[in-house]
Design a protein around this motif. Sequence first.
Motif, PDB file in Angstrom:
ATOM      1  N   HIS A 183      29.138  14.879  46.497  1.00 17.73           N
ATOM      2  CA  HIS A 183      28.422  14.835  45.051  1.00 17.73           C
ATOM      3  C   HIS A 183      26.899  14.544  44.708  1.00 17.73           C
ATOM      4  N   ALA A 184      26.803  13.648  45.204  1.00 15.73           N
ATOM      5  CA  ALA A 184      25.728  12.450  45.673  1.00 15.73           C
ATOM      6  C   ALA A 184      25.120  12.952  46.909  1.00 15.73           C
ATOM      7  N   ALA A 185      25.700  12.979  47.510  1.00 20.54           N
ATOM      8  CA  ALA A 185      24.848  13.337  48.462  1.00 20.54           C
ATOM      9  C   ALA A 185      24.183  15.246  48.577  1.00 20.54           C
ATOM     10  N   HIS A 186      24.822  15.832  48.219  1.00 23.25           N
ATOM     11  CA  HIS A 186      24.154  17.411  47.838  1.00 23.25           C
ATOM     12  C   HIS A 186      23.254  17.709  47.165  1.00 23.25           C
ATOM     13  N   GLU A 187      23.260  16.573  45.624  1.00 22.85           N
ATOM     14  CA  GLU A 187      22.532  16.176  44.926  1.00 22.85           C
ATOM     15  C   GLU A 187      21.348  15.256  45.285  1.00 22.85           C
ATOM     16  N   HIS A 196      19.959   7.725  51.427  1.00 21.62           N
ATOM     17  CA  HIS A 196      21.146   6.329  51.258  1.00 21.62           C
ATOM     18  C   HIS A 196      21.316   6.320  50.099  1.00 21.62           C
ATOM     19  N   THR A 197      20.466   7.300  48.591  1.00 17.17           N
ATOM     20  CA  THR A 197      21.177   7.275  48.129  1.00 17.17           C
ATOM     21  C   THR A 197      20.679   8.592  47.019  1.00 17.17           C
ATOM     22  N   GLN A 243      22.122  17.919  56.508  1.00 13.37           N
ATOM     23  CA  GLN A 243      20.998  18.078  55.901  1.00 13.37           C
ATOM     24  C   GLN A 243      20.918  16.903  54.702  1.00 13.37           C
ATOM     25  N   LEU A 244      21.587  16.088  55.144  1.00  9.64           N
ATOM     26  CA  LEU A 244      21.255  14.430  54.337  1.00  9.64           C
ATOM     27  C   LEU A 244      21.147  13.765  55.236  1.00  9.64           C
ATOM     28  N   GLU A 245      20.911  13.798  56.333  1.00  5.62           N
ATOM     29  CA  GLU A 245      20.569  13.679  57.584  1.00  5.62           C
ATOM     30  C   GLU A 245      19.294  13.738  57.945  1.00  5.62           C
ATOM     31  N   ALA A 246      18.763  15.020  57.697  1.00  5.15           N
ATOM     32  CA  ALA A 246      16.888  15.371  57.356  1.00  5.15           C
ATOM     33  C   ALA A 246      16.296  14.294  55.910  1.00  5.15           C
TER      34      ALA A 246
END
Length: 576
Positions: free
Chosen positions: A416-420, A552-553, A544-547
């Motif tokens: 959830h936090a990553a997609h957010e 990290h938050t 997509q999080l890596e981009a």
Amino acid sequence: MPIKVLPPDLAAKIAAGEVIERPASVVKELVENSIDAGSSQITVEINSGGVELIKVTDDGHGIPSDEVAVAFQRHATSKISSQDQLDAIATLGFRGEALPSIAAVSRIVITTRQPLNPGGFRLAMDWGEPESSGAHGCPTGTGVEVSDLFGNLPARRKFLRSTSAETSRIQELVSRYALVFPSVRFQLMVDGKISLTSPGNGLPREALLAVYGPQAATAMLEIQEENPETGYQVDGFVSAPSLSRANRSYMTFFVNRRWVQSRMLSYAVEEAYMGLLQVKRYPISALNIIIPYEDVDVNYHPSKREVRFREESRVFSTVQRAVRAVLVADSPVPSLAPPPGSDYQTEVPTSFFPRSAFGGVRRGGGMPDYPAVLATGPQNLTEPGQAAPPLKVVGQLKLTYIVAEGAVGMILVDQHAAHERVLFDRICAKKGEQEPQSQPLLEPISVELSPAQGDTLRSNQEELERYGFSFEPFGDGSYLLRAVPVIFSDGDPAKSLLDVLDMTAFEGLVRQKEDVTAASIACHGAIRAGKSLTEPEMVALLEQLEATPNPHTCPHGRPTMVHFSSMHMEREFGRR
């Protein structure tokens, strides 16, 4: 500095600070006095969030003319006169501090007349000092007009929040008393416009209708339970599991019809909903707990917001069991069919991620090397400037965390936090475009807003429209929703708007305004904990999080990932 007695005016200002914190405190004390006076109709008028003007008028039994001046002396009250009464307080007010505290920090005018008296009485005071008094023509009851609040305390006034925030607190307060006193007709006027009117006909569900609107009122379940062992009673309303909100601000509790704030009572209701609501969703509740007066200490908190129970565990179990019982017995089975005339989608999407959230060309390869981190245990990867690690998906843990393997150990990613974070950065990047990323609805949807939600919408209208919402007024307390941000196109449009308004109101107290709406939209549109993901979906999310610039938050500052280093795992297994 020698010890000395403070001057009376300074002592009065200090004492007033314990009772009168903000304009809503004034409204609370005056409304409670009106209720104690047996009023059947109470009108509250405010201007500029209550700083410029607060006027509370009732039709109660009034005050005798020769006692009006006495009422402004500290600890002067008609509600208790002995120790025995203090041990079992039945009225909302009892300390005799409200009127002198209000008078010490404002200009105040009181007019009052008892039913059998031919004429009334008027007293005007400035900063606690009488200015004028005498006979005055007025209707039966009492009217108190407070102006220039904290005008003699600039330091206190500058710490008040915005006009809209102070107005919302007053709207919330009056709404709560309208719920628990359905036989009293409440009317709230904000800057000359009617904000709330309750019928005052003694029917609790109609009071609920006035406060929450027809959609929420019809989805509420009525509670009337009594614990035969203790005699404790619980009555009021709770929402069916199908109706929930994004925060706890819609959970309202009364003890013997006194509004209180209690983490214990909130937890009791949340426990009753265990397994019936999604993670981070909260019910709507308006519950009155009736217990013997001697079993509750209402003289515990300076502003009487908190109380102490003699048998706290029994109160907890009574509330929890009462709510759980009505949920099990009366909760409607969710229907798979859409409401008549609606355009909601009914089929389950084949993939959780809508095209609008994870559309476009997938990234592949070329990921930056992740710096080696040799920690002695798990750590949050929250330092700015670090690149996210190139990861290999291993699986999913508890339908909440993505387990991945990296060059320097194991990474747990909060889905959830990553997609957010992904959605938040995407929303912010699109904000500057001429055309908002908006999805028009086939037919506009009417959305009922509470007074607080309406105020939040008006205060943040420009931001909401910039992010893709399109709406227009549609009668008192209603809006026509015509478009939503594209990330909401596969969900319930009305629920999306309500959740964003609730989160915006809450987050706006602690965050910069320009980020609040984007963060609220991202939070509502993000994948939830408890959702099973396929391996391609997990891979896409990590890529997509890596981009993102700060992977990290999440926008609220919570970590998106936790790292367990190879060294730590080897040490735990005795390899080092």
